[in-house]
Scaffold this active site. Structure first.
Site, mmCIF file in Angstrom:
data_model
loop_
_atom_site.group_PDB
_atom_site.id
_atom_site.type_symbol
_atom_site.label_atom_id
_atom_site.label_comp_id
_atom_site.label_asym_id
_atom_site.label_seq_id
_atom_site.Cartn_x
_atom_site.Cartn_y
_atom_site.Cartn_z
ATOM 1 N N LYS A 28 0.840 -1.211 0.000
ATOM 2 C CA LYS A 28 0.000 0.000 0.000
ATOM 3 C C LYS A 28 0.871 1.256 0.000
ATOM 4 O O LYS A 28 1.949 1.265 0.597
ATOM 5 C CB LYS A 28 -0.899 -0.020 1.258
ATOM 6 C CG LYS A 28 -1.739 1.231 1.471
ATOM 7 C CD LYS A 28 -2.756 1.460 0.362
ATOM 8 C CE LYS A 28 -3.363 2.863 0.433
ATOM 9 N NZ LYS A 28 -4.102 3.203 -0.796
ATOM 10 N N CYS A 113 -1.454 9.336 -7.676
ATOM 11 C CA CYS A 113 -2.672 9.066 -6.907
ATOM 12 C C CYS A 113 -3.711 10.150 -7.168
ATOM 13 O O CYS A 113 -3.451 11.332 -6.945
ATOM 14 C CB CYS A 113 -2.378 9.000 -5.414
ATOM 15 S SG CYS A 113 -3.848 8.572 -4.486
HETATM 16 C C1 LIG Z 1 -8.609 0.436 -3.355
HETATM 17 C C2 LIG Z 1 -7.434 0.839 -4.180
HETATM 18 C C3 LIG Z 1 -6.332 1.441 -3.559
HETATM 19 C C4 LIG Z 1 -5.220 1.820 -4.311
HETATM 20 N N1 LIG Z 1 -4.141 2.394 -3.678
HETATM 21 C C5 LIG Z 1 -3.016 2.708 -4.385
HETATM 22 C C6 LIG Z 1 -1.858 3.237 -3.747
HETATM 23 O O1 LIG Z 1 -1.795 3.394 -2.526
HETATM 24 N N2 LIG Z 1 -0.777 3.559 -4.518
HETATM 25 C C7 LIG Z 1 -0.774 3.378 -5.889
HETATM 26 O O2 LIG Z 1 0.222 3.679 -6.547
HETATM 27 N N3 LIG Z 1 -1.871 2.857 -6.519
HETATM 28 C C8 LIG Z 1 -2.965 2.520 -5.804
HETATM 29 N N4 LIG Z 1 -4.064 1.981 -6.441
HETATM 30 C C9 LIG Z 1 -4.034 1.802 -7.921
HETATM 31 C C10 LIG Z 1 -3.674 0.373 -8.309
HETATM 32 O O3 LIG Z 1 -2.401 0.004 -7.838
HETATM 33 C C11 LIG Z 1 -3.727 0.206 -9.848
HETATM 34 O O4 LIG Z 1 -2.788 1.054 -10.447
HETATM 35 C C12 LIG Z 1 -5.099 0.505 -10.415
HETATM 36 O O5 LIG Z 1 -6.121 0.021 -9.559
HETATM 37 C C13 LIG Z 1 -5.313 -0.094 -11.811
HETATM 38 O O6 LIG Z 1 -5.165 -1.494 -11.795
HETATM 39 P P1 LIG Z 1 -6.436 -2.521 -11.695
HETATM 40 O O7 LIG Z 1 -7.401 -2.089 -12.754
HETATM 41 O O8 LIG Z 1 -5.841 -3.869 -11.937
HETATM 42 O O9 LIG Z 1 -6.996 -2.370 -10.331
HETATM 43 C C14 LIG Z 1 -5.199 1.594 -5.710
HETATM 44 C C15 LIG Z 1 -6.302 0.982 -6.334
HETATM 45 C C16 LIG Z 1 -7.409 0.598 -5.592
HETATM 46 C C17 LIG Z 1 -8.560 -0.060 -6.287
#
Ligand SMILES: Cc1cc2nc3c(=O)[nH]c(=O)nc-3n(C[C@H](O)[C@H](O)[C@H](O)COP(=O)(O)O)c2cc1C
Length: 286
Positions: A28, A113
């Site tokens: 995270k 973010c």
């Molecule tokens: C609940 C949640 C929390 C996230 N927290 C972070 C984070 O702390 N730092 C970060 O770089 N990306 C964060 N992301 C983004 C994910 O790492 C990722 O880049 C994004 O969800 C796209 O990938 P996915 O479609 O496979 O989920 C978060 C995504 C979600 C859904």
């Protein structure tokens, strides 16, 4: 790899499957001080995706080093720490704190973010500020540095080139796409922070096109992320030019999605008679 923010600190999932089989775990997003995050509600499901606005709730770098790193040091799977700051100096300080800590194999710099007021995506939207953050991190650590790019930038290839020139060892993309949902009964935004970041299958075509574009713009490894839920999705990113992939939201519907995808990639390679994954990296570009 597991995508930041969707796999906690890895410890939570170690009960569910053998996480040591994974390529890497990205934890995270971590800040200098602990953060409580944004007001609730922070998560809403939409068609083919989810909007989140967690706002970087985390335990802070000191607790991470004290409580999590010693556990990771015993693991075979490398753990990469995702960091976020409000200022360029904060990014540098975070990298300095993490440098040389046993159990930490690399840093992923979150300049993307969409859910925090200052810093975050603002750094990633612009090549100059993205490079400044990268430089500060590069100077402060000898750990591998991955810079995570935002789709909410005008020229993502330009930002990628700038962070590579500033010393990034790799780039990862994409973070979530700015999105919104409205409750027609209350006539109010569903998310407490009004907007959030959209992730999941809905963003896969966007992510894939951006990975294709960035892979053509930089010489360092590109890590693909965004809507990957199956081995087929992952292979598409690899053929677009990604050397590795991250699995995020898919973990919510299937906690062992990352391992299933890894196993699916292996069986595809076997079936197709491909000896090394490297043989098909960027296959769609040729
Ligand atoms: C609940 C949640 C929390 C996230 N927290 C972070 C984070 O702390 N730092 C970060 O770089 N990306 C964060 N992301 C983004 C994910 O790492 C990722 O880049 C994004 O969800 C796209 O990938 P996915 O479609 O496979 O989920 C978060 C995504 C979600 C859904």
């Amino acid at each position: 790899m597991t995508a930041s923010g969707t796999f906690g600190y890895g410890t939570e999932y170690s009960q569910l499957f053998d996480i040591q089989e994974l390529g890497a775990i990205i934890c995270k997003g971590t800040t200098l001080k602990p953060r409580e995050g944004n007001p609730q509600p922070r998560l809403v499901e939409t068609a083919s995706g989810v909007i989140n606005s967690i706002g970087l709730q985390n335990i802070g770098v000191k607790a991470l080093i004290k409580e999590k790193a010693p556990v990771w040091a015993e693991w075979q799977v490398p753990v990469i720490v995702n960091i976020a700051g409000d200022t360029v100096e904060e990014y540098g300080k975070l990298a300095q704190e993490l440098d040389g800590v046993k159990g930490i194999s690399g840093i992923e710099v979150n300049i993307s973010c969409p859910n925090v007021k200052c810093g975050g995506a603002a750094f990633g939207a612009d090549a100059e500020s993205a490079a400044a953050v990268t430089k500060a991190v590069r100077k402060a650590t000898s750990l591998p540095v991955i810079v995570k790019l935002t789709p909410n930038a005008g020229d993502i290839a330009g930002v990628a080139r700038a962070v590579v020139d500033a010393g990034a060892d790799a780039v990862s993309l994409i973070n979530s796409v700015k999105g919104m949902a409205i409750d027609i009964k209350t006539r109010r935004p569903v998310i407490g922070n009004v907007t959030g970041g959209l992730s999941g299958p809905a963003i896969k075509p966007i992510a894939l096109a951006m990975v294709y574009e960035v892979a053509g713009a930089v010489k360092v490894p590109v890590i693909g992320c965004g809507g990957i839920a199956t081995a087929q999705d992952a292979l598409e990113f690899i053929m677009a030019g990604a050397s590795a992939v991250q699995v995020g939201s898919a973990t919510y519907s299937n906690p062992r999605a990352s391992l299933d995808i890894l196993e699916g990639i292996k069986s595809y390679l076997e079936k197709e008679g491909i000896k090394k994954l490297a043989e098909i990296i960027g296959a769609a570009r040729k």
